[in-house]
Design a protein around this motif. Structure first.
Motif, PDB file in Angstrom:
ATOM      1  N   ASP A 180       0.863  -1.171   0.000  1.00 32.68           N
ATOM      2  CA  ASP A 180       0.000   0.000   0.000  1.00 32.68           C
ATOM      3  C   ASP A 180       0.904   1.228   0.000  1.00 32.68           C
ATOM      4  O   ASP A 180       1.281   1.739   1.040  1.00 32.68           O
ATOM      5  N   MET A 181       1.244   1.701  -1.191  1.00 26.63           N
ATOM      6  CA  MET A 181       2.166   2.831  -1.266  1.00 26.63           C
ATOM      7  C   MET A 181       1.452   4.157  -1.036  1.00 26.63           C
ATOM      8  O   MET A 181       2.104   5.171  -0.773  1.00 26.63           O
ATOM      9  N   GLY A 182       0.100   4.165  -1.119  1.00 30.49           N
ATOM     10  CA  GLY A 182      -0.607   5.422  -0.940  1.00 30.49           C
ATOM     11  C   GLY A 182      -0.070   6.457  -1.910  1.00 30.49           C
ATOM     12  O   GLY A 182      -0.020   6.234  -3.117  1.00 30.49           O
ATOM     13  N   ASP A 183       0.352   7.587  -1.379  1.00 27.87           N
ATOM     14  CA  ASP A 183       0.904   8.662  -2.209  1.00 27.87           C
ATOM     15  C   ASP A 183       2.430   8.587  -2.337  1.00 27.87           C
ATOM     16  O   ASP A 183       3.023   9.402  -3.041  1.00 27.87           O
ATOM     17  N   PHE A 184       3.038   7.611  -1.683  1.00 33.01           N
ATOM     18  CA  PHE A 184       4.496   7.593  -1.577  1.00 33.01           C
ATOM     19  C   PHE A 184       5.140   6.691  -2.632  1.00 33.01           C
ATOM     20  O   PHE A 184       5.819   5.713  -2.317  1.00 33.01           O
ATOM     21  N   ALA A 185       4.941   7.054  -3.912  1.00 34.91           N
ATOM     22  CA  ALA A 185       5.539   6.272  -4.995  1.00 34.91           C
ATOM     23  C   ALA A 185       7.052   6.272  -4.896  1.00 34.91           C
ATOM     24  O   ALA A 185       7.713   5.254  -5.127  1.00 34.91           O
ATOM     25  N   GLY A 186       7.627   7.397  -4.544  1.00 34.60           N
ATOM     26  CA  GLY A 186       9.078   7.487  -4.440  1.00 34.60           C
ATOM     27  C   GLY A 186       9.640   6.558  -3.395  1.00 34.60           C
ATOM     28  O   GLY A 186      10.729   5.984  -3.577  1.00 34.60           O
ATOM     29  N   ALA A 187       8.917   6.387  -2.282  1.00 32.76           N
ATOM     30  CA  ALA A 187       9.405   5.506  -1.216  1.00 32.76           C
ATOM     31  C   ALA A 187       9.492   4.072  -1.700  1.00 32.76           C
ATOM     32  O   ALA A 187      10.446   3.353  -1.388  1.00 32.76           O
TER      33      ALA A 187
ATOM     34  N   ASP B 133       5.846  12.210  -4.826  1.00 35.82           N
ATOM     35  CA  ASP B 133       4.851  12.312  -3.754  1.00 35.82           C
ATOM     36  C   ASP B 133       3.548  12.707  -4.428  1.00 35.82           C
ATOM     37  O   ASP B 133       3.438  13.791  -5.006  1.00 35.82           O
ATOM     38  N   LEU B 134       2.557  11.838  -4.381  1.00 31.14           N
ATOM     39  CA  LEU B 134       1.338  12.020  -5.166  1.00 31.14           C
ATOM     40  C   LEU B 134       0.200  12.657  -4.387  1.00 31.14           C
ATOM     41  O   LEU B 134      -0.918  12.749  -4.886  1.00 31.14           O
ATOM     42  N   HIS B 135       0.474  13.107  -3.151  1.00 29.64           N
ATOM     43  CA  HIS B 135      -0.579  13.682  -2.326  1.00 29.64           C
ATOM     44  C   HIS B 135      -1.084  14.985  -2.946  1.00 29.64           C
ATOM     45  O   HIS B 135      -0.310  15.781  -3.474  1.00 29.64           O
ATOM     46  N   SER B 136      -2.402  15.207  -2.848  1.00 31.02           N
ATOM     47  CA  SER B 136      -3.004  16.375  -3.488  1.00 31.02           C
ATOM     48  C   SER B 136      -2.502  17.691  -2.904  1.00 31.02           C
ATOM     49  O   SER B 136      -2.545  18.726  -3.579  1.00 31.02           O
ATOM     50  N   ALA B 137      -2.024  17.658  -1.658  1.00 36.24           N
ATOM     51  CA  ALA B 137      -1.513  18.888  -1.053  1.00 36.24           C
ATOM     52  C   ALA B 137      -0.095  19.199  -1.509  1.00 36.24           C
ATOM     53  O   ALA B 137       0.386  20.314  -1.312  1.00 36.24           O
ATOM     54  N   ARG B 138       0.572  18.213  -2.132  1.00 35.58           N
ATOM     55  CA  ARG B 138       1.986  18.408  -2.459  1.00 35.58           C
ATOM     56  C   ARG B 138       2.297  18.283  -3.947  1.00 35.58           C
ATOM     57  O   ARG B 138       3.419  18.569  -4.371  1.00 35.58           O
ATOM     58  N   SER B 139       1.344  17.844  -4.731  1.00 36.73           N
ATOM     59  CA  SER B 139       1.521  17.816  -6.179  1.00 36.73           C
ATOM     60  C   SER B 139       0.146  17.862  -6.829  1.00 36.73           C
ATOM     61  O   SER B 139      -0.831  17.408  -6.252  1.00 36.73           O
ATOM     62  N   GLN B 140       0.104  18.433  -8.031  1.00 38.31           N
ATOM     63  CA  GLN B 140      -1.164  18.574  -8.742  1.00 38.31           C
ATOM     64  C   GLN B 140      -1.064  17.978 -10.141  1.00 38.31           C
ATOM     65  O   GLN B 140       0.024  17.851 -10.702  1.00 38.31           O
ATOM     66  N   VAL B 141      -2.213  17.598 -10.690  1.00 36.59           N
ATOM     67  CA  VAL B 141      -2.253  17.111 -12.062  1.00 36.59           C
ATOM     68  C   VAL B 141      -1.875  18.262 -12.989  1.00 36.59           C
ATOM     69  O   VAL B 141      -2.473  19.347 -12.921  1.00 36.59           O
ATOM     70  N   ASP B 142      -0.890  18.021 -13.834  1.00 40.90           N
ATOM     71  CA  ASP B 142      -0.400  19.044 -14.764  1.00 40.90           C
ATOM     72  C   ASP B 142      -1.107  18.844 -16.106  1.00 40.90           C
ATOM     73  O   ASP B 142      -0.719  17.982 -16.897  1.00 40.90           O
ATOM     74  N   LYS B 143      -2.161  19.631 -16.356  1.00 36.33           N
ATOM     75  CA  LYS B 143      -2.921  19.459 -17.592  1.00 36.33           C
ATOM     76  C   LYS B 143      -2.119  19.866 -18.833  1.00 36.33           C
ATOM     77  O   LYS B 143      -2.344  19.350 -19.914  1.00 36.33           O
ATOM     78  N   GLY B 144      -1.167  20.779 -18.644  1.00 28.29           N
ATOM     79  CA  GLY B 144      -0.290  21.117 -19.755  1.00 28.29           C
ATOM     80  C   GLY B 144       0.559  19.928 -20.173  1.00 28.29           C
ATOM     81  O   GLY B 144       0.765  19.676 -21.369  1.00 28.29           O
ATOM     82  N   PHE B 145       1.031  19.182 -19.171  1.00 27.91           N
ATOM     83  CA  PHE B 145       1.797  17.964 -19.450  1.00 27.91           C
ATOM     84  C   PHE B 145       0.917  16.933 -20.164  1.00 27.91           C
ATOM     85  O   PHE B 145       1.337  16.298 -21.134  1.00 27.91           O
ATOM     86  N   LEU B 146      -0.321  16.795 -19.695  1.00 28.80           N
ATOM     87  CA  LEU B 146      -1.234  15.856 -20.345  1.00 28.80           C
ATOM     88  C   LEU B 146      -1.522  16.279 -21.782  1.00 28.80           C
ATOM     89  O   LEU B 146      -1.643  15.439 -22.684  1.00 28.80           O
TER      90      LEU B 146
END
Length: 371
Positions: free
Chosen positions: A242-249, A280-293
């Motif tokens: 269960d990595m949750g938001d911690f993909a880097g970990a 870190d995929l948490h909504s408070a620390r990273s956002q979906v980059d629609k420009g990247f998409l």
């Protein structure tokens, strides 16, 4: 000696953190008590409900009101050890009888938002009561109705005291959910995330899986993605992280303690963050980059108009839907980009990686090959 246990439940136990209950679970409990009182004249206190995974928590009632054809119950949300902005909020449900055949109708009361922009799992104009809480509420109403010979045709109005004020600390206004909070939760349980404790539990999960001889493990963002990888690969619980938001970990620890294969599975929006280089995929620390998409969509064949629409989309889901309608495989493009980011973090460690993107219902909307 018994085999060590791994997986999501073992990770939670290892953290020593106390889980709590979602706003969806609280709304279900309040509705259950209110409808019971409407049919019997008595409020069950505490009131027990059944969550999707079978847990049966009990909730004390903070508010009880019975007035003819309607009943209101309030439950105070306990988020456990999670630093949740809604911890301590009073969630109310008012249940009112409707004519037979009306079904269950949901309304947003004070402090619960209304959807005003597309791209969310609810239609514009709907109260921001997410699909799983709605299903939980419908199920409990049906069970109570069956027990008391009632029709189950009711209006359920959910409100949250001071919810509009609390919502200013969330992303709801930016997403076009106006007037208050969303009623959320896919399992009914708030899993507490202390960064240090949870990352330590991820490491323990890798260690346990490797010690048990498992060569294929999966890093999952939640219970829905766990179900997906079990269905796809038949992995046992001990191989689920269960990595949750911690993909880097997960990636950094597997780099130092390799397994033959790592599957990363999660929601499209979260994994689009990994694809863009966020660990870190948490909504408070990273956002979906629609420009990247939008740039990925261009690479996948999107014309200028579609790319502009993706860049201006309300949510990652909305961007995905736009591309799907045009035959542009944005989900696959995100999965491949996320896999490539994962491989860059692994720095040549002997680990084969694949990525699966899912939607909120658990349907696969994108996948990479194994590399």
């Amino acid at each position: 000696m018994s085999e060590a246990k791994g997986g999501r439940s073992a990770q939670l136990k290892h953290t020593g953190l106390r889980p709590g209950w979602t706003t969806g679970a609280c709304a279900t409990a309040a509705t259950t008590a209110a409808y019971t009182a409407l049919l019997t004249g008595d409020f069950p206190d505490p009131v027990s409900i059944t969550l999707p995974k079978g847990q049966t928590p009990a909730f004390a009632l903070a508010v009880e009101e019975l007035d003819g054809e309607r009943a209101t119950v309030g439950v105070v949300k306990d988020a456990g050890d999670d630093p949740d902005v809604t911890h301590g909020a009073l969630v109310r449900a008012t249940v009112r009888r409707l004519a037979p055949g009306s079904g269950v109708v949901f309304r947003a009361g004070p402090g619960v938002g209304t959807v005003t922009r597309p791209g969310l799992p609810l239609d514009v104009g709907e109260p921001a009561i997410n699909p799983m809480p709605r299903q939980m509420i419908r199920d409990h109403i049906a069970w109570i109705a069956a027990d008391h010979g009632a029709t189950g045709d009711v209006e359920v109005t959910v409100s949250v005291d001071h919810g509009e004020e609390i919502a200013r600390s969330t992303w709801n206004p930016r997403l076009g959910i106006l007037g208050g909070l969303s009623i959320l939760g896919t399992t009914g349980v708030v899993v507490p995330y202390s960064c240090s404790a949870w990352i330590d539990s991820i490491r323990r999960g890798v260690d346990v899986a490797r010690a048990a001889g498992h060569t294929h493990v999966a890093g999952c963002t939640g219970s829905t993605s766990e179900k997906t990888v079990v269905a796809e690969y038949g992995l046992p619980e001990i191989a689920l992280l269960d990595m949750g938001d911690f993909a880097g970990a997960v990636l950094k620890y597997v780099r130092r303690h390799p397994v033959d294969r790592l599957t990363v599975c999660g929601g499209f929006a979260k994994l689009s963050k990994l694809a863009a280089g966020h660990l870190d995929l948490h909504s408070a620390r990273s956002q979906v980059d629609k420009g990247f998409l939008a740039e990925l969509a261009r690479q996948g064949g999107a014309d200028t108009a579609l790319a502009a629409a993706v860049a201006d989309a309300n949510t990652g889901l909305a961007a995905l839907q736009l591309c799907a309608a045009a035959g542009v495989p944005l989900g696959d493009l995100v999965a491949v980009a996320a896999r490539d980011q994962a491989l860059s973090v692994l720095r040549g460690a002997p680990v084969a990686v694949d990525v699966i993107c899912i939607d909120r219902a658990g349907a696969v909307v994108g996948r990479s090959g194994v590399h």
